[in-house]
Every structure is written in structure tokens, then in C-alpha cells.
Design a protein around this motif. Sequence first.
Motif, PDB file in Angstrom:
ATOM      1  N   ARG A  10       0.829  -1.202   0.000  1.00 20.55           N
ATOM      2  CA  ARG A  10       0.000   0.000   0.000  1.00 20.55           C
ATOM      3  C   ARG A  10       0.866   1.256   0.000  1.00 20.55           C
ATOM      4  NH1 ARG A  10      -5.189   1.475   0.888  1.00 20.55           N
ATOM      5  NH2 ARG A  10      -5.771  -0.708   1.184  1.00 20.55           N
ATOM      6  N   ALA A  11       1.951   1.242   0.759  1.00 22.98           N
ATOM      7  CA  ALA A  11       2.851   2.402   0.789  1.00 22.98           C
ATOM      8  C   ALA A  11       3.446   2.659  -0.588  1.00 22.98           C
ATOM      9  CB  ALA A  11       3.964   2.189   1.819  1.00 22.98           C
ATOM     10  N   CYS A  12       3.797   1.569  -1.304  1.00 21.14           N
ATOM     11  CA  CYS A  12       4.342   1.724  -2.663  1.00 21.14           C
ATOM     12  C   CYS A  12       3.291   2.270  -3.620  1.00 21.14           C
ATOM     13  CB  CYS A  12       4.875   0.392  -3.172  1.00 21.14           C
ATOM     14  SG  CYS A  12       6.388  -0.179  -2.352  1.00 21.14           S
ATOM     15  N   LEU A  13       2.062   1.768  -3.507  1.00 15.00           N
ATOM     16  CA  LEU A  13       0.990   2.257  -4.381  1.00 15.00           C
ATOM     17  C   LEU A  13       0.637   3.701  -4.046  1.00 15.00           C
ATOM     18  CD1 LEU A  13      -1.316  -0.890  -4.522  1.00 15.00           C
ATOM     19  CD2 LEU A  13       0.159   0.004  -6.342  1.00 15.00           C
ATOM     20  N   ASN A  14       0.644   4.050  -2.749  1.00 19.99           N
ATOM     21  CA  ASN A  14       0.423   5.444  -2.362  1.00 19.99           C
ATOM     22  C   ASN A  14       1.537   6.330  -2.912  1.00 19.99           C
ATOM     23  OD1 ASN A  14      -1.961   4.961  -1.005  1.00 19.99           O
ATOM     24  ND2 ASN A  14      -1.002   4.813   1.007  1.00 19.99           N
ATOM     25  N   GLY A  15       2.771   5.815  -2.880  1.00 17.37           N
ATOM     26  CA  GLY A  15       3.891   6.577  -3.442  1.00 17.37           C
ATOM     27  C   GLY A  15       3.718   6.820  -4.924  1.00 17.37           C
ATOM     28  N   THR A  16       3.169   5.820  -5.621  1.00 17.89           N
ATOM     29  CA  THR A  16       2.894   5.982  -7.046  1.00 17.89           C
ATOM     30  C   THR A  16       1.835   7.053  -7.273  1.00 17.89           C
ATOM     31  OG1 THR A  16       3.416   3.637  -7.385  1.00 17.89           O
ATOM     32  CG2 THR A  16       2.202   4.758  -9.141  1.00 17.89           C
ATOM     33  N   SER A  17       0.771   7.027  -6.471  1.00 15.17           N
ATOM     34  CA  SER A  17      -0.311   8.010  -6.628  1.00 15.17           C
ATOM     35  C   SER A  17       0.135   9.411  -6.228  1.00 15.17           C
ATOM     36  CB  SER A  17      -1.535   7.594  -5.804  1.00 15.17           C
ATOM     37  OG  SER A  17      -1.294   7.698  -4.409  1.00 15.17           O
ATOM     38  N   GLN A  18       1.145   9.513  -5.348  1.00 16.01           N
ATOM     39  CA  GLN A  18       1.603  10.817  -4.882  1.00 16.01           C
ATOM     40  C   GLN A  18       2.318  11.616  -5.964  1.00 16.01           C
ATOM     41  OE1 GLN A  18       1.058  12.564  -2.269  1.00 16.01           O
ATOM     42  NE2 GLN A  18       0.536  11.228  -0.555  1.00 16.01           N
ATOM     43  N   VAL A  19       2.651  10.983  -7.081  1.00 17.40           N
ATOM     44  CA  VAL A  19       3.219  11.741  -8.204  1.00 17.40           C
ATOM     45  C   VAL A  19       2.251  12.852  -8.607  1.00 17.40           C
ATOM     46  CG1 VAL A  19       3.891  11.619 -10.639  1.00 17.40           C
ATOM     47  CG2 VAL A  19       4.611   9.816  -9.042  1.00 17.40           C
ATOM     48  N   PHE A  20       0.940  12.563  -8.484  1.00 19.10           N
ATOM     49  CA  PHE A  20      -0.091  13.568  -8.753  1.00 19.10           C
ATOM     50  C   PHE A  20      -0.776  14.012  -7.448  1.00 19.10           C
ATOM     51  CE2 PHE A  20       0.423  11.832 -12.978  1.00 19.10           C
ATOM     52  CZ  PHE A  20       0.190  12.915 -13.825  1.00 19.10           C
ATOM     53  N   THR A  27      -5.666   4.454  -7.006  1.00 21.05           N
ATOM     54  CA  THR A  27      -5.105   5.399  -7.976  1.00 21.05           C
ATOM     55  C   THR A  27      -3.710   4.951  -8.394  1.00 21.05           C
ATOM     56  OG1 THR A  27      -6.387   7.253  -7.109  1.00 21.05           O
ATOM     57  CG2 THR A  27      -4.376   7.795  -8.306  1.00 21.05           C
ATOM     58  N   GLY A  28      -2.918   4.495  -7.421  1.00 23.05           N
ATOM     59  CA  GLY A  28      -1.588   3.972  -7.731  1.00 23.05           C
ATOM     60  C   GLY A  28      -1.643   2.776  -8.659  1.00 23.05           C
ATOM     61  N   VAL A  29      -2.629   1.891  -8.455  1.00 19.21           N
ATOM     62  CA  VAL A  29      -2.805   0.738  -9.343  1.00 19.21           C
ATOM     63  C   VAL A  29      -3.067   1.203 -10.772  1.00 19.21           C
ATOM     64  CG1 VAL A  29      -4.298  -1.212  -9.904  1.00 19.21           C
ATOM     65  CG2 VAL A  29      -3.585  -0.840  -7.533  1.00 19.21           C
ATOM     66  N   LEU A  30      -3.970   2.178 -10.922  1.00 21.40           N
ATOM     67  CA  LEU A  30      -4.283   2.688 -12.259  1.00 21.40           C
ATOM     68  C   LEU A  30      -3.065   3.351 -12.895  1.00 21.40           C
ATOM     69  CD1 LEU A  30      -7.881   4.111 -11.754  1.00 21.40           C
ATOM     70  CD2 LEU A  30      -7.208   2.200 -13.217  1.00 21.40           C
ATOM     71  N   PHE A  31      -2.266   4.045 -12.099  1.00 17.56           N
ATOM     72  CA  PHE A  31      -1.061   4.673 -12.643  1.00 17.56           C
ATOM     73  C   PHE A  31      -0.108   3.609 -13.188  1.00 17.56           C
ATOM     74  CE2 PHE A  31      -1.152   8.891 -10.038  1.00 17.56           C
ATOM     75  CZ  PHE A  31      -2.355   9.213 -10.644  1.00 17.56           C
ATOM     76  N   PHE A  32       0.041   2.499 -12.456  1.00 19.50           N
ATOM     77  CA  PHE A  32       0.911   1.426 -12.948  1.00 19.50           C
ATOM     78  C   PHE A  32       0.323   0.768 -14.198  1.00 19.50           C
ATOM     79  CE2 PHE A  32       3.838   1.049  -9.268  1.00 19.50           C
ATOM     80  CZ  PHE A  32       4.997   0.806  -9.986  1.00 19.50           C
ATOM     81  N   ILE A  33      -0.992   0.650 -14.249  1.00 24.11           N
ATOM     82  CA  ILE A  33      -1.624   0.131 -15.456  1.00 24.11           C
ATOM     83  C   ILE A  33      -1.317   1.046 -16.642  1.00 24.11           C
ATOM     84  CG2 ILE A  33      -3.859  -0.257 -16.585  1.00 24.11           C
ATOM     85  CD1 ILE A  33      -4.913  -1.264 -13.894  1.00 24.11           C
ATOM     86  N   ILE A 198      -6.053   6.987 -18.563  1.00 24.16           N
ATOM     87  CA  ILE A 198      -6.077   6.101 -17.399  1.00 24.16           C
ATOM     88  C   ILE A 198      -5.591   6.845 -16.161  1.00 24.16           C
ATOM     89  CG2 ILE A 198      -5.125   3.992 -16.391  1.00 24.16           C
ATOM     90  CD1 ILE A 198      -4.896   2.895 -19.274  1.00 24.16           C
ATOM     91  N   ILE A 199      -4.533   7.628 -16.313  1.00 23.28           N
ATOM     92  CA  ILE A 199      -4.011   8.412 -15.195  1.00 23.28           C
ATOM     93  C   ILE A 199      -5.051   9.414 -14.719  1.00 23.28           C
ATOM     94  CG2 ILE A 199      -2.301  10.154 -14.547  1.00 23.28           C
ATOM     95  CD1 ILE A 199      -0.346   8.681 -16.453  1.00 23.28           C
ATOM     96  N   ILE A 203      -6.814   9.988 -11.027  1.00 28.15           N
ATOM     97  CA  ILE A 203      -6.874  11.244 -10.282  1.00 28.15           C
ATOM     98  C   ILE A 203      -8.307  11.533  -9.848  1.00 28.15           C
ATOM     99  CG2 ILE A 203      -6.503  13.741 -10.395  1.00 28.15           C
ATOM    100  CD1 ILE A 203      -4.284  13.171 -12.467  1.00 28.15           C
ATOM    101  N   PHE A 204      -9.258  11.365 -10.747  1.00 32.88           N
ATOM    102  CA  PHE A 204     -10.660  11.631 -10.416  1.00 32.88           C
ATOM    103  C   PHE A 204     -11.179  10.691  -9.329  1.00 32.88           C
ATOM    104  CE2 PHE A 204     -11.195  14.274 -14.266  1.00 32.88           C
ATOM    105  CZ  PHE A 204     -12.043  15.253 -13.745  1.00 32.88           C
ATOM    106  N   ILE A 205     -10.705   9.448  -9.318  1.00 26.58           N
ATOM    107  CA  ILE A 205     -11.111   8.502  -8.277  1.00 26.58           C
ATOM    108  C   ILE A 205     -10.692   9.024  -6.901  1.00 26.58           C
ATOM    109  CG2 ILE A 205     -10.564   6.237  -7.295  1.00 26.58           C
ATOM    110  CD1 ILE A 205     -10.610   5.127 -10.119  1.00 26.58           C
ATOM    111  N   ALA A 206      -9.513   9.629  -6.837  1.00 28.16           N
ATOM    112  CA  ALA A 206      -9.001  10.128  -5.562  1.00 28.16           C
ATOM    113  C   ALA A 206      -9.561  11.496  -5.209  1.00 28.16           C
ATOM    114  CB  ALA A 206      -7.471  10.197  -5.602  1.00 28.16           C
ATOM    115  N   SER A 207      -9.755  12.373  -6.202  1.00 35.35           N
ATOM    116  CA  SER A 207     -10.216  13.742  -5.933  1.00 35.35           C
ATOM    117  C   SER A 207     -10.794  14.354  -7.197  1.00 35.35           C
ATOM    118  CB  SER A 207      -9.059  14.611  -5.430  1.00 35.35           C
ATOM    119  OG  SER A 207      -9.424  15.974  -5.381  1.00 35.35           O
TER     120      SER A 207
END
Length: 326
Positions: A10-20, A27-33, A198-199, A203-207
Motif C-alpha cells: 500500500r505504501a508503494c501504491l500510495n507513493g505511485t499516486s503521490q506523483v499527482f 489510484t496507484g494501481v491505475l497509474f501502474f496500469i 487512465i491516469i 486522479i478523479f477517483i481520488a479527488s
Amino acid sequence: MHNARPGFVRACLNGTSQVFFMENAWTGVLFFIAIGYSSYGTGAWATTIGALIGVVVATLTAIALIDDGDSISAGLYGFNGILVGAALPTLIEPSSLLWFYIAFGAAASTVVTAALSATLTKSWGIPGSTGPFVLLGWLMVAGAYSFGGLQVSSLGPVLATDYLQGASIIPSITELIEIFFRNIAQVFLLGSAVSGAIILLGIFIASVRAGIAACLGSIIAIVAAIVLRADPASVSQGLYGFSAVLTAMAVGAVFLAPGWRVAAYAGLATILTVVIQGALDAIMLPDGLPSFTMPYVAVLYLFMAPKKLMSPHGHVGTSSDHLLSD
């Protein structure tokens, strides 16, 4: 140990989502997709592999060296690592040494992130954001020119273009839509419009507010680049939009309170980002270095510094100290 593994993922996926600027594992999962889709389309998986190495190593380094569990879980030590991991394979030819180089850069990004947090953020309330990625990206790409084990891809200077020669070429509607999404995808150095879509969904999923800001940032960047007659090829690839998207999100939706004053402030910041993008491209590309997200970083640091002077209703001891409000 049973709970440690899901927490780390989860920390890694949160780190991925934190780019935005998002803290959302999905959101991190979608970014990796999105990254994986771009690699599938090009047949080059180095960017996806590098991104995975980057966020994992950066997060592990933070766990080992940084006594800040909440920030680590939120992904605040992972996003610069994933950007280093995505950028280096894009600019340096894949090799066994490159993976070590990425791992080292990702680990170093954690230390630089902590250093900026201890200085820039604590002293002036200015987020370090992707500053560590820019600094390490520049140094590591420049260093690769000196190391025989690493081969830098060709990076050339900005040359005269049809726009600069006075032509007034306006992209078609289809091209404009593709540019809109590429502006978002290029934050991860991806050229795929589908990846950008996809990205944006992530973003919309999170905010929703951050998603709207990202859309407006991309639109403003397109208009500004066309009006200023920027290099059509660079505009088409999304290279004038990715830093502007980050600026619009950071200034307009993430770090400042919403309102008409903030909207105007963010619009000005976004246009300035496009101008700085052109300036840095002209300055740095002849030397074989990309500007990365430096246009965004420069504008963020400048526009965050006076925020307290512009806020008439700051309250000491609360989060509103760091908000610009109407």
C-alpha cells in the motif's frame, strides 16, 4: 509480518499516486496500469520495470533510514523514486548496470526528499515535491555521459520550427484531444494518450477537484503553447503540458484553499510554467539534458512562498496557515 506485506504494498501504491499529489492505493494501481499500457504499446518494458524498482527501493530506503512511519505509509518518500525509475530507462539504454543505477538513484531520492523536508518545508512551508527527482535526474543523466557502462539516448537541441517561422498551424480536434491526454501522461514520461486517460481516471477517483484542475491545466497549456507558437512536435507529444498540469493541480487544488483568487493565481502560475518550459528546453537540450519537471518545481516554489501574505484569514496552529483563501 503478516500485516507488514500489505502495508508495504500500500505504501508503494500510495507513493505511485503521490506523483499527482494523491494518497490512494487504487489510484496507484491505475497509474501502474497506465505505465504498463504504454510499455505494451511500444514493446519496451524498461520504463515499467524501472518505475517498479524505483518506488520499491525508495520506500524500502525510507523504512530503513527515516523515522516517519506516517509519511512513509502515505507514499511521500516513494514518488520521487518512481519518477527516477521511469525517467532513467527513457533516457539511458537498458543494461544490467542501468538497474543498479536506478536503484541507487531511487535510494538517494529518499535522502534528498528528507533533506528538503527538513529545510525547505519546515522553514518556509514550501513542499519539496518533485525537486529531488529533478536534481537527481539531471545529475544521473549528466553522469551517464561520463560512465562507459551507460549509454545515453540521443538528446538534441531545439531547432527552428514552423511556428517560429511564422506559420499558424492549429491541430485538429482529434489531435487536440490526444495532446490533452498526453500532457498528463508525460508526467511519467509516457507518450500514450490512452495512458493519460487512465491516469486522469485515477486522479478523479481520488479527488474530483484535483481531476478538474488537471484538465484545466492541460487545456491552458495547449492554448498557451499554440498562442506562443511553440514547437508543434513538442506540443503534440505533450512536452509543453506535463509540468503545467502539475502546477494547476498543486496551486489550484492541493496546497491552497479553493476560491476565485486561488483560481486566478493558479491560472497565472500555469501559464508561467509553459513559458519556463520553453526557456529551459532551449537552455538545457543543447547540452543533452531534459528539463524534467523543473518548470513546475520552479513555479511551485515561487508561488508557494508568498501564500501567507496573500491570505487574510490565517490561523496560527492550524492547517489554514498554509492555505490561500478568499
